[in-house]
Enzyme design. Structure first.
Site, PDB file in Angstrom:
ATOM      1  N   ALA A  14       0.866  -1.182   0.000  1.00  0.00           N
ATOM      2  CA  ALA A  14       0.000   0.000   0.000  1.00  0.00           C
ATOM      3  C   ALA A  14       0.895   1.222   0.000  1.00  0.00           C
ATOM      4  O   ALA A  14       2.097   1.110   0.278  1.00  0.00           O
ATOM      5  CB  ALA A  14      -0.858   0.037   1.263  1.00  0.00           C
TER       6      ALA A  14
ATOM      7  N   HIS B  60      12.662  -2.280  17.363  1.00  0.00           N
ATOM      8  CA  HIS B  60      11.822  -2.519  16.182  1.00  0.00           C
ATOM      9  C   HIS B  60      12.311  -1.602  15.068  1.00  0.00           C
ATOM     10  O   HIS B  60      12.645  -0.450  15.330  1.00  0.00           O
ATOM     11  CB  HIS B  60      10.369  -2.223  16.525  1.00  0.00           C
TER      12      HIS B  60
ATOM     13  N   HIS C 279      11.188  -8.377  11.200  1.00  0.00           N
ATOM     14  CA  HIS C 279      12.100  -7.271  11.426  1.00  0.00           C
ATOM     15  C   HIS C 279      13.336  -7.385  10.527  1.00  0.00           C
ATOM     16  O   HIS C 279      14.421  -6.939  10.881  1.00  0.00           O
ATOM     17  CB  HIS C 279      12.518  -7.226  12.907  1.00  0.00           C
TER      18      HIS C 279
HETATM   19  C1  LIG Z   1       3.449  -7.827  10.670  1.00  0.00           C
HETATM   20  C2  LIG Z   1       4.540  -6.846  10.912  1.00  0.00           C
HETATM   21  C3  LIG Z   1       4.635  -6.195  12.133  1.00  0.00           C
HETATM   22  C4  LIG Z   1       5.648  -5.282  12.358  1.00  0.00           C
HETATM   23  N1  LIG Z   1       5.649  -4.592  13.523  1.00  0.00           N
HETATM   24  C5  LIG Z   1       6.515  -3.588  13.695  1.00  0.00           C
HETATM   25  C6  LIG Z   1       6.414  -2.728  14.815  1.00  0.00           C
HETATM   26  O1  LIG Z   1       5.525  -2.885  15.649  1.00  0.00           O
HETATM   27  N2  LIG Z   1       7.318  -1.727  14.948  1.00  0.00           N
HETATM   28  C7  LIG Z   1       8.308  -1.527  14.023  1.00  0.00           C
HETATM   29  O2  LIG Z   1       9.099  -0.617  14.191  1.00  0.00           O
HETATM   30  N3  LIG Z   1       8.429  -2.327  12.955  1.00  0.00           N
HETATM   31  C8  LIG Z   1       7.533  -3.322  12.758  1.00  0.00           C
HETATM   32  N4  LIG Z   1       7.601  -4.085  11.623  1.00  0.00           N
HETATM   33  C9  LIG Z   1       8.687  -3.839  10.658  1.00  0.00           C
HETATM   34  C10 LIG Z   1       8.605  -2.478   9.961  1.00  0.00           C
HETATM   35  O3  LIG Z   1       7.274  -2.122   9.691  1.00  0.00           O
HETATM   36  C11 LIG Z   1       9.449  -2.520   8.691  1.00  0.00           C
HETATM   37  O4  LIG Z   1      10.769  -2.858   9.026  1.00  0.00           O
HETATM   38  C12 LIG Z   1       9.507  -1.179   7.945  1.00  0.00           C
HETATM   39  O5  LIG Z   1       8.223  -0.627   7.791  1.00  0.00           O
HETATM   40  C13 LIG Z   1      10.164  -1.400   6.601  1.00  0.00           C
HETATM   41  O6  LIG Z   1      10.208  -0.214   5.866  1.00  0.00           O
HETATM   42  P1  LIG Z   1      10.766  -0.240   4.374  1.00  0.00           P
HETATM   43  O7  LIG Z   1      10.701   1.153   3.872  1.00  0.00           O
HETATM   44  O8  LIG Z   1      12.058  -0.936   4.352  1.00  0.00           O
HETATM   45  O9  LIG Z   1       9.764  -1.181   3.553  1.00  0.00           O
HETATM   46  P2  LIG Z   1       8.186  -1.111   3.358  1.00  0.00           P
HETATM   47  O10 LIG Z   1       7.567  -0.156   4.285  1.00  0.00           O
HETATM   48  O11 LIG Z   1       7.692  -2.497   3.350  1.00  0.00           O
HETATM   49  O12 LIG Z   1       8.022  -0.488   1.910  1.00  0.00           O
HETATM   50  C14 LIG Z   1       8.281  -1.207   0.718  1.00  0.00           C
HETATM   51  C15 LIG Z   1       7.279  -0.748  -0.329  1.00  0.00           C
HETATM   52  O13 LIG Z   1       7.691  -1.240  -1.600  1.00  0.00           O
HETATM   53  C16 LIG Z   1       6.554  -1.666  -2.310  1.00  0.00           C
HETATM   54  N5  LIG Z   1       6.987  -2.610  -3.348  1.00  0.00           N
HETATM   55  C17 LIG Z   1       7.201  -3.937  -3.236  1.00  0.00           C
HETATM   56  N6  LIG Z   1       7.573  -4.456  -4.430  1.00  0.00           N
HETATM   57  C18 LIG Z   1       7.626  -3.413  -5.299  1.00  0.00           C
HETATM   58  C19 LIG Z   1       7.952  -3.312  -6.692  1.00  0.00           C
HETATM   59  N7  LIG Z   1       8.320  -4.363  -7.413  1.00  0.00           N
HETATM   60  N8  LIG Z   1       7.902  -2.072  -7.265  1.00  0.00           N
HETATM   61  C20 LIG Z   1       7.544  -0.970  -6.539  1.00  0.00           C
HETATM   62  N9  LIG Z   1       7.226  -1.029  -5.222  1.00  0.00           N
HETATM   63  C21 LIG Z   1       7.263  -2.249  -4.625  1.00  0.00           C
HETATM   64  C22 LIG Z   1       5.669  -2.265  -1.245  1.00  0.00           C
HETATM   65  O14 LIG Z   1       4.322  -2.384  -1.684  1.00  0.00           O
HETATM   66  C23 LIG Z   1       5.868  -1.289  -0.106  1.00  0.00           C
HETATM   67  O15 LIG Z   1       4.945  -0.217  -0.169  1.00  0.00           O
HETATM   68  C24 LIG Z   1       6.617  -5.028  11.360  1.00  0.00           C
HETATM   69  C25 LIG Z   1       6.538  -5.695  10.146  1.00  0.00           C
HETATM   70  C26 LIG Z   1       5.498  -6.575   9.904  1.00  0.00           C
HETATM   71  C27 LIG Z   1       5.419  -7.251   8.570  1.00  0.00           C
END
Ligand SMILES: Cc1cc2nc3c(=O)[nH]c(=O)nc-3n(C[C@H](O)[C@H](O)[C@H](O)COP(=O)(O)OP(=O)(O)OC[C@H]3O[C@@H](n4cnc5c(N)ncnc54)[C@H](O)[C@@H]3O)c2cc1C
Ligand SMILES: *[C@@H]1O[C@H](CO)[C@@H](O)[C@H](O)[C@H]1NC(C)=O
Ligand SMILES: *[C@@H]1O[C@H](CO)[C@@H](O)[C@H](O)[C@H]1NC(C)=O
Ligand SMILES: *[C@@H]1O[C@H](CO)[C@@H](O)[C@H](O)[C@H]1NC(C)=O
Ligand SMILES: *[C@@H]1O[C@H](CO)[C@@H](O)[C@H](O)[C@H]1NC(C)=O
Ligand SMILES: *[C@@H]1O[C@H](CO)[C@@H](O)[C@H](O)[C@H]1NC(C)=O
Ligand SMILES: *[C@@H]1O[C@H](CO)[C@@H](O)[C@H](O)[C@H]1NC(C)=O
Ligand SMILES: *[C@@H]1O[C@H](CO)[C@@H](O)[C@H](O)[C@H]1NC(C)=O
Ligand SMILES: *[C@@H]1O[C@H](CO)[C@@H](O)[C@H](O)[C@H]1NC(C)=O
Ligand SMILES: *[C@@H]1O[C@H](CO)[C@@H](O)[C@H](O)[C@H]1NC(C)=O
Length: 598
Positions: free
Chosen positions: A101, A563, A520
């Site tokens: 999303a 986290h 994580h």
């Molecule tokens: C169930 C769950 C509970 C968690 N609980 C916590 C918590 O309580 N506290 C905490 O700090 N962390 C928590 N985490 C971990 C934390 O949310 C993540 O580490 C963090 O949000 C990751 O950020 P990011 O920017 O790396 O990736 P994301 O926020 O996952 O962003 C990646 C984005 O890329 C998009 N994407 C994927 N493939 C493609 C593609 N081919 N082309 C273009 N876009 C694409 C995805 O749709 C997504 O929007 C949790 C994770 C999960 C799954």
């Protein structure tokens, strides 16, 4: 008005047959991607496009509802990945949730805002990331945060904080719901933990996690809704004319093959929502923010990675970089459930963190020495699981830094989280710094969103020992006064599977058959020297490229005793500063043309 503007610009661009072009392209409108998009588009002269497959879900009650956080996963908001078969876990396949999303994983996550220990971040610099440590990240933790001071009723209900450690002017609201449990749970849990030597920690975000305490959530208290990256960083600025979110799935980075020694990215190829392959041009840089599970895979599908992995998928190597996808680190997790003897009505945002000293007591010295001797054989074992793609020598160097954190810097090695749902009360426990590292790779040349995820949990004996120690502590907490009077029956795994006097072998069986992920994961495009398996340098640029950066959880080289989202927000804020600085100082890798306007 805005729609008309976009319609016009898009049509004009298309009709004059110029490909869609922006200064910066960001793959992934998730946690980090939206921070980058927000900060770069603050300058109206810079154009930014974010390509994101997920929807704008700002009104979805599944997202907003504070009570559903981390409990229910709506399939429409979740990639629903699966791990590879885990031979060391009775051949199980583990589910891997991941947000799909605008807002990424922050639309589904558990909303814990706990940064981790100072030494977790100081380890980045120790491993070679000059300029990255707790003190240099701290201003960005502050810059990103808008902490909500607890009300007097919340303070009475056990919320504590130290103002120095919180930002008040940032975009991301943190705080707790008004409905924090205000009965005797908090004081009972605190007293129980203190009886077990785990003293009150007045602020879990100070850089020292050890102890029992209240944690803030990524939450807008007054609106009583989840605070996602979308709500914090995108929704307030979604009308900026120089920022565009394109619905699409990035397949690969495109390059200008006629330029010299470094790879120069020209843009992305993505599939739009009708399945058409579309090219989009970056005048300056492309930034991967697709998260730990996908960023390495997009590099691989673009020809950047380990030649053997690429060849297996029929992809020609453009840039050999064997660290891509290796050194995946995640925390395993278990849950103990009890029948509550009294129903808890409010939220219980309380957690306890314990160090190796807390778990191993007087045996700590001999365990420190024995684990130190074991690091060589553990690096050999993990290297073998990784098909040698990280050498034992590299793993051992990285393990030694982790060992130092655990045994000399006293970081927490386990987290215990209290929770309650209806008449069930429970605790989640997780070792925070395991040595069982895995990998994530492209599994088929066409499917970047079908990664082969190998967490490799519990393959190293120490991780099992830490998990057993954490599990025993979790059980002890519920059988120690006064918290013991909150529970009646032990429901899951229950007394039959896990009697009070369960042996290590019985614990190990239970742990293996019920191991899940804390989700994580980090480290698959690690910011590290290339010799240590690094993929990006301290400016987050992919080695060997002129203008490809990775900014998301995948660059974090070391797990935190906390986290990850807090660190992802902070590192993305710092990355945005770095990108703006390189623009201002004219160290712009690609074109000398003025910034494109449209
Ligand atoms: C169930 C769950 C509970 C968690 N609980 C916590 C918590 O309580 N506290 C905490 O700090 N962390 C928590 N985490 C971990 C934390 O949310 C993540 O580490 C963090 O949000 C990751 O950020 P990011 O920017 O790396 O990736 P994301 O926020 O996952 O962003 C990646 C984005 O890329 C998009 N994407 C994927 N493939 C493609 C593609 N081919 N082309 C273009 N876009 C694409 C995805 O749709 C997504 O929007 C949790 C994770 C999960 C799954
Ligand atoms: C993962 O496994 C579940 C259960 O078998 C299945 O429903 C889901 O589609 C799988 N996910 C993917 C991405 O294949
Ligand atoms: C921080 O949050 C408070 C309460 O929600 C709000 O009133 C204030 O405007 C926010 N501050 C900033 C800088 O956004
Ligand atoms: C305690 O919490 C309940 C439920 O949220 C609330 O109705 C009550 O007003 C609170 N009591 C105090 C003293 O804050
Ligand atoms: C590729 O680089 C060459 C040499 O700098 C340049 O002339 C050409 O316009 C570039 N092509 C694209 C598609 O950017
Ligand atoms: C060291 O490794 C051996 C072999 O895997 C194991 O039996 C032993 O428990 C380990 N010691 C520690 C302290 O982890
Ligand atoms: C770690 O804990 C040990 C034992 O409690 C103590 O001697 C040492 O000073 C602590 N080190 C740090 C860096 O806090
Ligand atoms: C707790 O709540 C459940 C419903 O969630 C109810 O069935 C049960 O009777 C309640 N128990 C107590 C002790 O109040
Ligand atoms: C548990 O004990 C504490 C103090 O010993 C008391 O205040 C509380 O009401 C008790 N709770 C239950 C559920 O019996
Ligand atoms: C644990 O206790 C039960 C009952 O008290 C007993 O039957 C069992 O043998 C004990 N197990 C061990 C490993 O001591």
């Amino acid at each position: 008005m805005k729609t008309l503007y976009w319609l016009l610009t898009t049509c004009v661009l298309r009709t004059v047959c110029q490909p869609l072009a922006f200064d910066y392209l960001v793959a992934g409108g998730g946690t980090a991607g939206l921070v980058i998009a927000n900060r770069l588009s603050e300058d109206p002269g810079i154009t930014v496009a974010v390509i994101e497959p997920g929807d704008d879900v700002r009104d979805d009650p599944m997202v907003l509802d504070v009570d559903l956080a981390g409990v229910t996963f709506s399939p429409s908001l979740d990639w629903n990945y699966n791990s590879t078969v885990q031979p060391q876990l009775d051949d199980r396949i583990l589910p891997y949730h991941s947000g799909k999303a605008i807002g990424g994983t922050t639309v589904i996550n558990g909303m814990y805002y706990i940064r981790g220990d100072r030494a977790n971040f100081d380890a980045w610099e120790k491993l070679g990331d000059s300029g990255w440590n707790w003190d240099t990240l701290f201003p960005y933790f502050i810059r990103s945060e808008n902490f909500t001071i607890p009300s007097s009723a919340q303070l009475d209900a056990g919320m504590t904080y130290i103002p120095h450690y919180h930002g008040r002017d940032g975009h991301l609201k943190t705080g707790n719901p008004y409905q924090v449990e205000n009965g005797s749970f908090h004081s009972s849990a605190r007293e129980t933990c203190e009886n077990l030597g785990i003293t009150l920690n007045r602020d879990l975000n100070s850089g020292e996690t050890r102890g029992y305490g209240a944690y803030p959530q990524t939450l807008d208290r007054d609106a009583n809704v989840r605070e996602s990256a979308a709500r914090a960083y995108y929704e307030p600025i979604d009308s900026r004319p120089n920022l565009r979110v394109i619905k699409g799935t990035v397949k690969r980075i495109t390059f200008n093959d006629s330029v010299g020694s470094e790879l120069v990215a020209t843009g992305f190829e993505y599939t739009d929502d009708r399945g058409n392959l579309v090219s989009v041009t970056a005048e300056r840089e492309v930034i991967l923010s697709t998260g730990t599970l996908v960023s390495p895979v997009i590099l691989e599908s673009s020809g950047i990675g380990n030649p053997r992995v690429l060849a297996r998928n029929g992809i020609q190597t453009k840039l050999a970089l064997s660290g891509v996808g290796e050194g995946f680190q995640d925390q395993p997790l278990w849950t103990l459930l009890f029948q509550a003897s009294t129903n808890i009505s409010g939220h219980i945002p309380f957690a306890a963190f314990a160090t190796a000293q807390d778990l191993f007591g007087t045996k700590i010295g001999s365990i420190a020495a024995a684990t130190s001797r074991n690091l060589t054989s553990w690096s050999q074992a993990v290297s073998q699981r990784l098909n040698g793609d990280l050498s034992p020598r590299v793993l051992e160097a990285r393990f030694r830094v982790q060992h130092d954190m655990i045994f000399n810097k006293n970081v927490s090695v386990t987290e215990l989280e209290f929770f309650s749902v209806g008449s069930i009360i429970g605790i989640v426990f997780s070792p925070t710094l395991p040595f069982s590292w895995g990998s994530i790779h492209l599994d088929s040349p066409v499917a970047v969103n079908n990664p082969a995820i190998d967490p490799n949990f519990l393959s190293i004996d120490f991780d099992i020992q830490t998990a057993i120690g954490a599990g025993r502590l979790a059980r002890k907490i519920w059988s120690t006064k006064p918290l013991s009077n909150f529970t009646s029956a032990f429901l899951v795994p229950g007394d039959a599977a896990l009697p009070k006097n369960a042996t290590d072998a019985e614990w190990t069986d239970v742990l293996k058959s019920s191991c899940g992920s804390a989700y994580h994961g980090i480290g698959t495009c690690a910011m590290l020297p290339k010799e240590l398996g690094g993929v990006v340098d301290p400016t987050l640029k992919v080695y060997g490229t002129a203008n490809v950066r990775v900014v998301d959880a995948s660059v974090i080289p070391v797990l935190m005793s906390g986290h990850p989202s807090a660190a992802v927000y902070a590192l993305a804020e710092k990355a945005a500063k770095l990108i703006k600085k390189s623009l201002a100082t004219g160290i712009c890798p690609v074109s000398s043309t003025p910034l494109s306007r449209f």
